[in-house]
Structure formats: C-alpha cells, structure tokens
Design a protein around this motif. Structure first.
Motif, PDB file in Angstrom:
ATOM      1  N   LEU A 190       0.821  -1.206   0.000  1.00  8.60           N
ATOM      2  CA  LEU A 190       0.000   0.000   0.000  1.00  8.60           C
ATOM      3  C   LEU A 190       0.857   1.260   0.000  1.00  8.60           C
ATOM      4  O   LEU A 190       0.513   2.257  -0.647  1.00  8.60           O
ATOM      5  CB  LEU A 190      -0.941  -0.004   1.204  1.00  8.60           C
ATOM      6  CG  LEU A 190      -1.988  -1.121   1.238  1.00  8.60           C
ATOM      7  CD1 LEU A 190      -2.805  -1.038   2.519  1.00  8.60           C
ATOM      8  CD2 LEU A 190      -2.896  -1.057   0.020  1.00  8.60           C
ATOM      9  N   ASP A 191       1.978   1.228   0.727  1.00 10.60           N
ATOM     10  CA  ASP A 191       2.881   2.387   0.749  1.00 10.60           C
ATOM     11  C   ASP A 191       3.446   2.667  -0.641  1.00 10.60           C
ATOM     12  O   ASP A 191       3.539   3.825  -1.069  1.00 10.60           O
ATOM     13  CB  ASP A 191       4.022   2.158   1.740  1.00 10.60           C
ATOM     14  CG  ASP A 191       3.573   2.283   3.188  1.00 10.60           C
ATOM     15  OD1 ASP A 191       2.446   2.756   3.416  1.00 10.60           O
ATOM     16  OD2 ASP A 191       4.353   1.895   4.087  1.00 10.60           O
ATOM     17  N   LEU A 192       3.826   1.614  -1.355  1.00 15.04           N
ATOM     18  CA  LEU A 192       4.361   1.794  -2.705  1.00 15.04           C
ATOM     19  C   LEU A 192       3.290   2.310  -3.663  1.00 15.04           C
ATOM     20  O   LEU A 192       3.553   3.191  -4.487  1.00 15.04           O
ATOM     21  CB  LEU A 192       4.933   0.467  -3.221  1.00 15.04           C
ATOM     22  CG  LEU A 192       6.232  -0.010  -2.556  1.00 15.04           C
ATOM     23  CD1 LEU A 192       6.597  -1.410  -3.053  1.00 15.04           C
ATOM     24  CD2 LEU A 192       7.368   0.960  -2.872  1.00 15.04           C
ATOM     25  N   LEU A 193       2.087   1.760  -3.552  1.00 11.17           N
ATOM     26  CA  LEU A 193       0.995   2.204  -4.423  1.00 11.17           C
ATOM     27  C   LEU A 193       0.621   3.651  -4.130  1.00 11.17           C
ATOM     28  O   LEU A 193       0.371   4.446  -5.057  1.00 11.17           O
ATOM     29  CB  LEU A 193      -0.223   1.293  -4.238  1.00 11.17           C
ATOM     30  CG  LEU A 193      -0.094  -0.116  -4.825  1.00 11.17           C
ATOM     31  CD1 LEU A 193      -1.267  -0.986  -4.384  1.00 11.17           C
ATOM     32  CD2 LEU A 193      -0.027  -0.048  -6.346  1.00 11.17           C
ATOM     33  N   THR A 194       0.589   4.024  -2.857  1.00 14.36           N
ATOM     34  CA  THR A 194       0.267   5.401  -2.477  1.00 14.36           C
ATOM     35  C   THR A 194       1.323   6.362  -3.014  1.00 14.36           C
ATOM     36  O   THR A 194       1.006   7.452  -3.508  1.00 14.36           O
ATOM     37  CB  THR A 194       0.171   5.533  -0.945  1.00 14.36           C
ATOM     38  OG1 THR A 194      -0.852   4.656  -0.467  1.00 14.36           O
ATOM     39  CG2 THR A 194      -0.178   6.959  -0.543  1.00 14.36           C
ATOM     40  N   ALA A 195       2.581   5.968  -2.930  1.00 17.30           N
ATOM     41  CA  ALA A 195       3.672   6.816  -3.423  1.00 17.30           C
ATOM     42  C   ALA A 195       3.574   7.036  -4.926  1.00 17.30           C
ATOM     43  O   ALA A 195       4.014   8.077  -5.440  1.00 17.30           O
ATOM     44  CB  ALA A 195       5.014   6.188  -3.070  1.00 17.30           C
ATOM     45  N   LYS A 196       2.994   6.068  -5.630  1.00 19.29           N
ATOM     46  CA  LYS A 196       2.833   6.195  -7.076  1.00 19.29           C
ATOM     47  C   LYS A 196       1.540   6.901  -7.462  1.00 19.29           C
ATOM     48  O   LYS A 196       1.235   7.057  -8.643  1.00 19.29           O
ATOM     49  CB  LYS A 196       2.876   4.809  -7.725  1.00 19.29           C
ATOM     50  CG  LYS A 196       4.269   4.178  -7.726  1.00 19.29           C
ATOM     51  CD  LYS A 196       4.266   2.846  -8.425  1.00 19.29           C
ATOM     52  CE  LYS A 196       5.673   2.307  -8.566  1.00 19.29           C
ATOM     53  NZ  LYS A 196       6.496   3.095  -9.505  1.00 19.29           N
ATOM     54  N   ALA A 198      -1.587   5.918  -6.718  1.00 19.64           N
ATOM     55  CA  ALA A 198      -2.743   5.043  -6.924  1.00 19.64           C
ATOM     56  C   ALA A 198      -3.795   5.303  -5.844  1.00 19.64           C
ATOM     57  O   ALA A 198      -3.471   5.622  -4.706  1.00 19.64           O
ATOM     58  CB  ALA A 198      -2.310   3.581  -6.892  1.00 19.64           C
ATOM     59  N   THR A 199      -5.045   5.170  -6.226  1.00 21.48           N
ATOM     60  CA  THR A 199      -6.146   5.379  -5.280  1.00 21.48           C
ATOM     61  C   THR A 199      -6.408   4.079  -4.530  1.00 21.48           C
ATOM     62  O   THR A 199      -7.168   3.218  -4.976  1.00 21.48           O
ATOM     63  CB  THR A 199      -7.416   5.832  -6.014  1.00 21.48           C
ATOM     64  OG1 THR A 199      -7.131   7.004  -6.776  1.00 21.48           O
ATOM     65  CG2 THR A 199      -8.529   6.148  -5.016  1.00 21.48           C
ATOM     66  N   VAL A 200      -5.754   3.942  -3.391  1.00 19.60           N
ATOM     67  CA  VAL A 200      -5.905   2.746  -2.568  1.00 19.60           C
ATOM     68  C   VAL A 200      -6.015   3.159  -1.105  1.00 19.60           C
ATOM     69  O   VAL A 200      -5.815   4.321  -0.752  1.00 19.60           O
ATOM     70  CB  VAL A 200      -4.706   1.784  -2.738  1.00 19.60           C
ATOM     71  CG1 VAL A 200      -4.639   1.242  -4.152  1.00 19.60           C
ATOM     72  CG2 VAL A 200      -3.405   2.484  -2.365  1.00 19.60           C
ATOM     73  N   LYS A 201      -6.304   2.205  -0.253  1.00 20.74           N
ATOM     74  CA  LYS A 201      -6.351   2.472   1.171  1.00 20.74           C
ATOM     75  C   LYS A 201      -4.939   2.790   1.668  1.00 20.74           C
ATOM     76  O   LYS A 201      -3.959   2.196   1.219  1.00 20.74           O
ATOM     77  CB  LYS A 201      -6.875   1.257   1.932  1.00 20.74           C
ATOM     78  CG  LYS A 201      -8.248   0.784   1.493  1.00 20.74           C
ATOM     79  CD  LYS A 201      -8.618  -0.509   2.211  1.00 20.74           C
ATOM     80  CE  LYS A 201      -9.963  -1.029   1.767  1.00 20.74           C
ATOM     81  NZ  LYS A 201     -10.312  -2.317   2.419  1.00 20.74           N
ATOM     82  N   THR A 202      -4.834   3.757   2.576  1.00 17.16           N
ATOM     83  CA  THR A 202      -3.537   4.047   3.158  1.00 17.16           C
ATOM     84  C   THR A 202      -3.233   3.089   4.308  1.00 17.16           C
ATOM     85  O   THR A 202      -2.081   2.826   4.622  1.00 17.16           O
ATOM     86  CB  THR A 202      -3.476   5.493   3.678  1.00 17.16           C
ATOM     87  OG1 THR A 202      -4.565   5.710   4.591  1.00 17.16           O
ATOM     88  CG2 THR A 202      -3.594   6.480   2.512  1.00 17.16           C
ATOM     89  N   HIS A 203      -4.265   2.580   4.934  1.00 17.11           N
ATOM     90  CA  HIS A 203      -4.111   1.596   6.000  1.00 17.11           C
ATOM     91  C   HIS A 203      -5.141   0.490   5.764  1.00 17.11           C
ATOM     92  O   HIS A 203      -6.264   0.758   5.353  1.00 17.11           O
ATOM     93  CB  HIS A 203      -4.322   2.209   7.383  1.00 17.11           C
ATOM     94  CG  HIS A 203      -3.333   3.276   7.727  1.00 17.11           C
ATOM     95  ND1 HIS A 203      -3.498   4.591   7.342  1.00 17.11           N
ATOM     96  CD2 HIS A 203      -2.162   3.221   8.394  1.00 17.11           C
ATOM     97  CE1 HIS A 203      -2.477   5.303   7.774  1.00 17.11           C
ATOM     98  NE2 HIS A 203      -1.649   4.508   8.407  1.00 17.11           N
ATOM     99  N   ALA A 204      -4.743  -0.715   5.997  1.00 25.37           N
ATOM    100  CA  ALA A 204      -5.664  -1.834   5.784  1.00 25.37           C
ATOM    101  C   ALA A 204      -5.378  -2.944   6.778  1.00 25.37           C
ATOM    102  O   ALA A 204      -4.239  -3.120   7.226  1.00 25.37           O
ATOM    103  CB  ALA A 204      -5.555  -2.356   4.353  1.00 25.37           C
ATOM    104  N   SER A 205      -6.406  -3.680   7.111  1.00 28.42           N
ATOM    105  CA  SER A 205      -6.269  -4.835   7.994  1.00 28.42           C
ATOM    106  C   SER A 205      -5.704  -6.001   7.207  1.00 28.42           C
ATOM    107  O   SER A 205      -6.253  -6.397   6.173  1.00 28.42           O
ATOM    108  CB  SER A 205      -7.640  -5.199   8.576  1.00 28.42           C
ATOM    109  OG  SER A 205      -7.657  -6.530   9.042  1.00 28.42           O
ATOM    110  N   GLY A 206      -4.596  -6.561   7.700  1.00 28.04           N
ATOM    111  CA  GLY A 206      -4.008  -7.703   7.027  1.00 28.04           C
ATOM    112  C   GLY A 206      -4.947  -8.894   6.934  1.00 28.04           C
ATOM    113  O   GLY A 206      -5.121  -9.469   5.858  1.00 28.04           O
ATOM    114  N   PRO A 207      -5.587  -9.290   8.060  1.00 28.29           N
ATOM    115  CA  PRO A 207      -6.538 -10.393   7.974  1.00 28.29           C
ATOM    116  C   PRO A 207      -7.651 -10.149   6.963  1.00 28.29           C
ATOM    117  O   PRO A 207      -8.100 -11.082   6.284  1.00 28.29           O
ATOM    118  CB  PRO A 207      -7.088 -10.475   9.401  1.00 28.29           C
ATOM    119  CG  PRO A 207      -5.965  -9.995  10.258  1.00 28.29           C
ATOM    120  CD  PRO A 207      -5.333  -8.884   9.459  1.00 28.29           C
ATOM    121  N   GLN A 208      -8.079  -8.891   6.837  1.00 31.04           N
ATOM    122  CA  GLN A 208      -9.130  -8.577   5.865  1.00 31.04           C
ATOM    123  C   GLN A 208      -8.595  -8.716   4.446  1.00 31.04           C
ATOM    124  O   GLN A 208      -9.281  -9.237   3.566  1.00 31.04           O
ATOM    125  CB  GLN A 208      -9.657  -7.167   6.102  1.00 31.04           C
ATOM    126  CG  GLN A 208     -10.816  -6.788   5.199  1.00 31.04           C
ATOM    127  CD  GLN A 208     -11.342  -5.400   5.495  1.00 31.04           C
ATOM    128  OE1 GLN A 208     -10.693  -4.595   6.173  1.00 31.04           O
ATOM    129  NE2 GLN A 208     -12.529  -5.100   4.998  1.00 31.04           N
TER     130      GLN A 208
END
Length: 255
Positions: A190-196, A198-208
């Motif tokens: 997610l950190d790499l996608l955010t840096a690029k 991309a519209t993604v969650k900045t924080h996410a639950s691993g189990p989810q």
C-alpha cells in the motif's frame, strides 16, 4: 474540540488560558506554592497530595469515555455470530476455490492451510495463522498503477518460531513481499501504491486483505484438526438458525 468543551463548561478557565501567551508563561507553579501534575497530585511541603480540580476531572472523564469506546469496538469472541456458510460438496467438504466478498473486495481462497499450535506465535486470541493458507485478489499494479494485477497472499512456515506472511504480485513474480504479520506485508504494498499516486487504502487490515476476517473462513479454520490445541485462541461461537447457539469445535481432536 476538547479545549472548547472545557472553556464552555468552565468559563473562568478560558480567561486563564487566554491570558497565557507562551508555554513558559503557563508553566506549573513552584513546589513551595503547590503545583499540580497531570495525574491530579499536588506538591505541598514536598509531599504529593490529591487535589480536587474540575478540569482534571473533566479530562479524566473524557479519557475514560474514549477508552471505553475504543474497547467496545472490538468484537467479543463469546458473542454468537451468524454463520456465513461456505460452498460444500455432497459429502460436506468445502469446495475450492472459495470466493468471498464482492467487486473490488472480492477474494478467492485456494487453501486454508494446516494448524500449527506450537509455538504459540502461530495464533492469537482472534486468529490462527495456518501455514499453507493461500488467497488471491485483484489490486492496482505497483509497476503500472493500473488495476488488474493479481496479488497472491500466503502464510508460510518460517525457519524460526514465527510464521512468514508473503504476498506476490502477478507482474512481479520474482519479487515477493514478506513480513512477520499480515498487516505488515500489505502495508509495504500500500505504501508503494500510495507513493505512485494510486487510489488505494492508506491503511488496511491484514486479515481482511487475506480473507481471514470473513466469518465463514474463521469457522472453517477453527474446525481444522488440532485447532483446539491453540491455547491462546478463543473459539468463536455461532448463532444457529432457530435461536440456538452453536459452539464451533474441531471435527477431529487430532490426538
């Protein structure tokens, strides 16, 4: 907001606060004069004594209320949950792959893995980390930023006493991401996608992100052989249709 609430409740304190132009001017009084610390104790004649302060009472009350709210958000494992059935064959065995979720949150589970109860690092009170577990989901590509990349999430048995969480992107098969937790490995992505951008969650639950938080998957994993040997894990109870309560216990004790 908390400061506004305090001033509104105790107007006389607003005058004291507004009269302070710097942190130095608002410093605590000397010990000889009797100073109050953040825990509601007063230094008088070199001794700490409790003081009656409306502001401290309000702060403590607000803190406890927020703490209760945070604690209340966590599920009580002893509360029965509705059963979310997974597809099974005529013999009652789960059929793979298992598809859960919809749209961008859809996850396909290929394997539930196996139970490792010793060491205890392979489970918590809420989750059992089963080596061999494997699921996949579609997410934006780290290389191109476009959607359509398949990420495969796995739980591996580590060389030491900890499980290894690994996620591999379909367009970067030789560069898997690894971490000691499911949330940690997905945070890297997610950190790499955010840096690029991309519209993604900045924080996410691993189990989810793995699909482990789905109640049907939870039930299936705690029914695996040897799940009852996971000493820290709290078995989830299930609400059976008709107001009954079903305890989901392993089908085999695995002795």
């Amino acid at each position: 907001h908390l400061l506004d609430m305090i001033v509104e409740t105790f107007p006389e304190m607003g005058q004291e606060i507004s009269s302070c132009s710097s942190s130095d001017e608002c410093a605590w009084q000397t010990e000889d004069e009797g100073s109050e610390d953040a825990k509601g104790l007063s230094l008088r004649n070199g001794k700490r004594e409790p003081v009656d302060s409306p502001m401290l009472s309000l702060l403590n009350s607000t803190h406890m209320t927020k703490r209760r709210r945070r604690q209340g958000k966590r599920d009580d494992r002893k509360d029965p949950k509705p059963i979310e059935p997974l597809p099974r064959d005529a013999d009652g065995h789960i059929t793979f792959p298992i598809t859960i979720g919809r749209g961008p949150d859809q996850i396909e589970i290929q394997d539930l893995g196996r139970i490792v109860w010793d060491p205890e690092t392979y489970h918590t009170s809420r989750y059992i980390w089963t080596p061999g577990f494997r699921s996949s989901r579609v997410y934006p590509s780290i290389k191109t930023g476009e959607s359509g990349c398949v990420y495969t999430s796995e739980i591996l048995e580590g060389n030491g006493d900890m499980p290894v969480f690994q996620v591999t992107a379909s367009d970067m098969p030789s560069k898997p991401f690894r971490a000691s937790s499911s949330s940690g490995v997905w945070k890297q992505i997610l950190d790499l996608l955010t840096a690029k951008g991309a519209t993604v969650k900045t924080h996410a639950s691993g189990p989810q992100m793995y699909g482990l938080s789905h109640l049907g998957v939870t039930k299936a994993i705690q029914e695996l052989d040897n799940a009852n040997k996971c000493s820290k894990y709290i078995m989830q109870r299930w609400a059976e249709p008709g107001n009954g309560v079903l305890y989901s216990e392993p089908e085999s004790a695995g002795e």
